[in-house]
Design an enzyme around this catalytic site. Structure first.
Site, PDB file in Angstrom:
ATOM      1  N   GLU A 114       1.027  -4.584  -2.508  1.00  0.00           N
ATOM      2  CA  GLU A 114       1.420  -5.851  -1.863  1.00  0.00           C
ATOM      3  C   GLU A 114       1.578  -6.954  -2.911  1.00  0.00           C
ATOM      4  O   GLU A 114       2.515  -7.755  -2.850  1.00  0.00           O
ATOM      5  CB  GLU A 114       0.371  -6.252  -0.814  1.00  0.00           C
ATOM      6  CG  GLU A 114       0.322  -5.272   0.356  1.00  0.00           C
ATOM      7  CD  GLU A 114      -0.691  -5.675   1.416  1.00  0.00           C
ATOM      8  OE1 GLU A 114      -1.895  -5.747   1.090  1.00  0.00           O
ATOM      9  OE2 GLU A 114      -0.291  -5.919   2.569  1.00  0.00           O
ATOM     10  N   GLU A 134      -4.182   2.891   3.633  1.00  0.00           N
ATOM     11  CA  GLU A 134      -4.829   2.132   4.714  1.00  0.00           C
ATOM     12  C   GLU A 134      -5.175   3.025   5.903  1.00  0.00           C
ATOM     13  O   GLU A 134      -6.239   2.894   6.507  1.00  0.00           O
ATOM     14  CB  GLU A 134      -3.919   0.982   5.166  1.00  0.00           C
ATOM     15  CG  GLU A 134      -3.954  -0.244   4.262  1.00  0.00           C
ATOM     16  CD  GLU A 134      -3.053  -0.148   3.046  1.00  0.00           C
ATOM     17  OE1 GLU A 134      -2.494   0.940   2.777  1.00  0.00           O
ATOM     18  OE2 GLU A 134      -2.905  -1.164   2.348  1.00  0.00           O
TER      19      GLU A 134
END
Ligand code: 1HE
Length: 259
Positions: A114, A134
């Site tokens: 990210e 995740e």
């Protein structure tokens, strides 16, 4: 030139380039609260004289993403606020006004990806791998990945990465647009510095327009985007610097395109 000192970042000036290093190699540059605060601080107020920022990771990995040790016991509202702090920080990285060139190696994982995708030019070494674990950790992205990563590789590919834990290697990441340059082992930082010097020689207003207008125009309807483009063109082309640079080219005093 002296720069502010940080506990988890190194910051040094090389001419007009501020070189920022994630400096938590024992934890694979996992991003904890103190580190996100320091990233926010340096990108919201870059060192005086900086025209471009180079971002890299100390050690063998760029970043292992969110510090999982900090996150076991948070309430929903705390996670919401934490996510929004990452959003504010990465917004400074993407649209703070200075182009950011990133040198990637090893893990570019979760929040590390990210962060990397908030930057403008990405240079990877062969050791680089990209993953979004995740799903297997029982969480979701929270640092802007569903917007920025999905826009680069597509929401479908991002879903596949999150669902299966599939890691892509450096060559695959290059083909997917996660990196723009793929260089040899140990060569990402030198290449990032070379590109940063080149970017620093552009007109600052053009650099500002590129990093601030392009992502916004990409979010607009076509008609609005075309109008915003004309406004940006009017601003840049009427600057004194643009006039000087165009005259220099016409007088044979500026390099040709592609040189
Ligand atoms: C960490 C973290 C971390 C390492 N949080 N401590 N991110 C992940 O799920 C990635 C988790 N990390 C890994 O899969 C591996 O560490 C790596 C592939 C990145 C590197 O492996 P390796 O063998 O080089 O290192 P290591 O032995 O696994 O880790 C070294 C130390 O760093 C170890 O601590 P130590 O005290 O035992 O030495 C690890 O616990 C620690 N460490 N990664 C905390 N991430 C805003 S939302 C974003 C959501 C996400 O980012 S999810 C993805 C989280």
């Amino acid at each position: 030139m002296s720069t502010k000192s940080y506990a988890l970042l190194t910051v040094e000036m090389r001419g007009a380039v501020a070189v920022v290093g994630l400096n938590r190699p024992d934890k694979r540059n996992a991003i904890n609260d103190p580190l996100i605060d320091e990233i926010c601080d340096v990108f919201s107020a870059p060192p005086a004289g900086a025209r471009v920022i180079v971002l890299h990771g100390h050690g063998t990995h760029f970043s292992a993403g969110l510090d999982l040790a900090e996150h076991r016991d948070r309430e929903a509202f705390e996670v919401m606020q934490h996510s929004q702090k990452w959003h504010r920080t990465f917004q400074y990285v993407q649209m703070g006004g200075l182009p950011v060139v990133t040198a990637l190696k090893g893990a570019v994982v979760g929040g590390g990806l990210e962060l990397a995708t908030s930057t403008h030019v990405r240079v990877a070494e062969p050791s680089t791998f990209y993953a979004l674990p995740e799903g297997s950790r029982g969480i979701f992205v929270g640092g802007g990945g569903s917007v920025r990563i999905a826009r680069i590789i597509g929401a479908g590919r991002m879903a596949e990465m999150m669902l299966t834990g599939h890691a892509y290697n450096a060559q695959e990441g290059q083909a997917m647009g996660l990196s723009h340059h793929l260089v040899g082992e140990g060569e990402a930082l030198p290449k990032a510095l070379e590109l940063a010097e080149r970017i620093a020689s552009n007109a600052p207003l053009s650099n500002y327009a590129v990093i601030n207008a392009l992502p916004r125009i990409a979010d607009m309807a076509q008609n609005d985007g075309l109008f915003a483009e004309s406004l940006m063109a009017a601003m840049t082309q009427t600057s004194t610097e643009a006039r000087d640079r165009m005259r220099a080219f016409l007088e044979g005093k500026a390099p040709k395109a592609g040189a």
